[in-house]
Enzyme design. Structure first.
Site, short mmCIF file in Angstrom:
data_model
loop_
_atom_site.label_atom_id
_atom_site.label_comp_id
_atom_site.label_asym_id
_atom_site.label_seq_id
_atom_site.Cartn_x
_atom_site.Cartn_y
_atom_site.Cartn_z
N GLY A 24 -17.72 -24.83 -43.44
CA GLY A 24 -17.17 -26.13 -43.80
C GLY A 24 -18.33 -27.09 -44.05
N ILE B 45 -20.08 -29.16 -42.21
CA ILE B 45 -21.25 -29.17 -41.31
C ILE B 45 -22.04 -27.88 -41.44
CG2 ILE B 45 -22.03 -29.36 -38.90
CD1 ILE B 45 -19.63 -31.19 -38.35
N THR C 80 -22.87 -26.39 -31.58
CA THR C 80 -22.72 -27.84 -31.70
C THR C 80 -21.31 -28.16 -32.19
OG1 THR C 80 -23.65 -27.75 -33.94
CG2 THR C 80 -25.17 -28.36 -32.15
N ARG D 187 -17.57 -26.89 -30.70
CA ARG D 187 -16.67 -27.21 -29.59
C ARG D 187 -16.87 -26.19 -28.49
NH1 ARG D 187 -16.08 -31.49 -30.75
NH2 ARG D 187 -14.25 -32.77 -31.08
N GLU E 178 -16.44 -30.91 -20.08
CA GLU E 178 -17.51 -31.91 -20.22
C GLU E 178 -17.22 -33.10 -19.33
OE1 GLU E 178 -17.91 -32.77 -24.42
OE2 GLU E 178 -18.44 -30.70 -24.88
N HIS F 262 -23.40 -33.16 -25.52
CA HIS F 262 -22.50 -33.48 -26.64
C HIS F 262 -23.03 -34.70 -27.43
CE1 HIS F 262 -18.07 -33.24 -28.15
NE2 HIS F 262 -18.88 -33.69 -29.10
C1 8YV Z 1 -17.40 -37.10 -30.79
C2 8YV Z 1 -17.26 -34.91 -31.91
O1 8YV Z 1 -16.21 -37.48 -31.43
O2 8YV Z 1 -16.69 -35.54 -34.09
C3 8YV Z 1 -16.48 -34.80 -33.15
O3 8YV Z 1 -15.62 -33.93 -33.22
O4 8YV Z 1 -17.16 -34.07 -31.08
C4 8YV Z 1 -18.14 -36.07 -31.62
O5 8YV Z 1 -18.66 -36.58 -32.72
C5 8YV Z 1 -18.16 -38.37 -30.51
O6 8YV Z 1 -19.39 -38.09 -29.98
C6 8YV Z 1 -17.38 -39.20 -29.54
O7 8YV Z 1 -18.07 -40.31 -29.12
#
Ligand code: 8YV
Length: 335
Positions: A153, A155, A238, A240, A269, A291
């Site tokens: 995707g 990223i 990086t 989930r 987390e 994170h």
């Molecule tokens: C968090 C993320 O939303 O975009 C995502 O899916 O996991 C992160 O970017 C962000 O750090 C929340 O503050």
């Protein structure tokens, strides 16, 4: 009459782009900082009579969905929306949005930083040097090394582009959706894109996860897939935490099934091991960050801006322009 609209912003997100949230008052949105813990969050939303909520990646129980009035927006500050219950939101007449695209570069850069840290043992060198222990270690160059990107995707493609065109890595993609292979090679420098995991990781020195957390990807990186990686391979996550089976990962790292893991995201987390006897923090071949993939000044400003834009668009009834995740809510009748 005061036409200001109240927007609750969960605290971890508020502090990441405080200026922007404060300035939102200029467009009639009064942002108030609320705790992010579930019960406290719902209570604060009620107390402030907030009509919309900007929130992080955590999942919230029904209390929060009940605390927001119909037609309110649950605006994710970020792209992953596994924490949002879209069906529940639709039932409560709430619009759910996210902020795709605006954080890809930051996450990709952090991924490359972790790959580089693994290749040169930067965390260890930092530790030893600071305590006066002059211990130069021999690293490896990234040029010519194999990187497999799981999930091509936006990223994953950014990572591939930096790794191939910037570092000269040999990049393989693993993607189950139909893709234009020629464009992937030309635009992002993939050498090949395949759908079979074992094939994709067969000569990878680094395996980087860029798949969302869904019912189908939970525990994706399990014992079997870990065993298909090379014994020297490093796993980067990086994406989930839920896409990695952390107990299986612990075993694989301890037993030398893979070389190491650099993790920015975790099943729980802040990180806490699911099994006290399998604590990833006890392993030397693990690099951890809290994170922070998207946590740069630039991406945080863009996420805040886009989350607020989504709220503004909802208020103006411009639903087609929103990053609306639960389109069904529009059919619900009361809009
Ligand atoms: C968090 C993320 O939303 O975009 C995502 O899916 O996991 C992160 O970017 C962000 O750090 C929340 O503050």
């Amino acid at each position: 009459m005061d036409s200001t609209i109240k927007v609750a912003v969960t605290e971890p997100e508020y502090v990441k782009a405080q200026d922007l949230f404060e300035q939102a008052i200029d467009r009639g949105l009064e942002c108030v900082c609320v705790p992010h813990a579930d019960a406290a969050c719902a209570q604060a939303v009620r107390e402030h009579k907030a009509q919309h909520v900007v929130l992080g990646p955590e999942s919230y129980p029904e209390h929060l969905y009940e605390a927001v009035q119909r037609r309110g927006v649950l605006a994710r500050f970020g792209v992953g929306y596994d924490g949002l219950d879209l069906e529940l939101a639709t039932r409560h007449g709430l619009l759910c949005t996210n902020t795709p695209g605006v954080l890809d570069l930051s996450v990709a850069e952090h991924t490359m930083g972790l790959i580089s840290a693994a290749a040169r043992q930067t965390p260890l060198l930092n530790e030893t040097t600071r305590r006066g222990d002059w211990q130069p270690t021999i690293g490896v160059e990234l040029s010519g090394k194999g990187l497999t990107v799981i999930g091509c995707g936006p990223i994953g493609c950014r990572v591939a582009r930096i790794a191939s065109f910037g570092y000269g890595m040999r990049v393989t993609g693993c993607e189950v959706r139909a893709i234009d292979s020629d464009a992937m090679k030309r635009d992002y420098g993939f050498e090949r894109v395949v759908s079979d995991f074992a094939d994709a990781v067969s000569d990878a020195d680094f395996v980087s996860l860029h798949i969302p957390s869904t019912a189908g990807t939970r525990g994706f990186m399990n014992r079997e897939r870990l065993s298909q990686c090379r014994a020297n391979a490093w796993l980067m996550n990086t994406a989930r935490g839920a896409v990695v089976d952390e107990k299986a990962l612990f075993d694989a790292l301890r037993d030398g099934m893979i070389g190491g893991a650099a993790l920015d995201v975790f099943e729980k987390e802040p990180y806490a091991p699911a099994d006290g006897l399998k604590d990833l923090r006890e392993l030397d071949n693990v690099i951890m960050t809290p994170h922070v993939g998207s946590t740069t000044t630039e991406a945080c400003e863009r996420m805040a801006e886009r989350a607020l834009d989504n709220i503004q668009l909802a208020i103006e009834g411009r639903f087609e322009e929103m990053d609306l995740l639960n389109q069904d809510v529009l059919k619900a009748g009361d809009r």
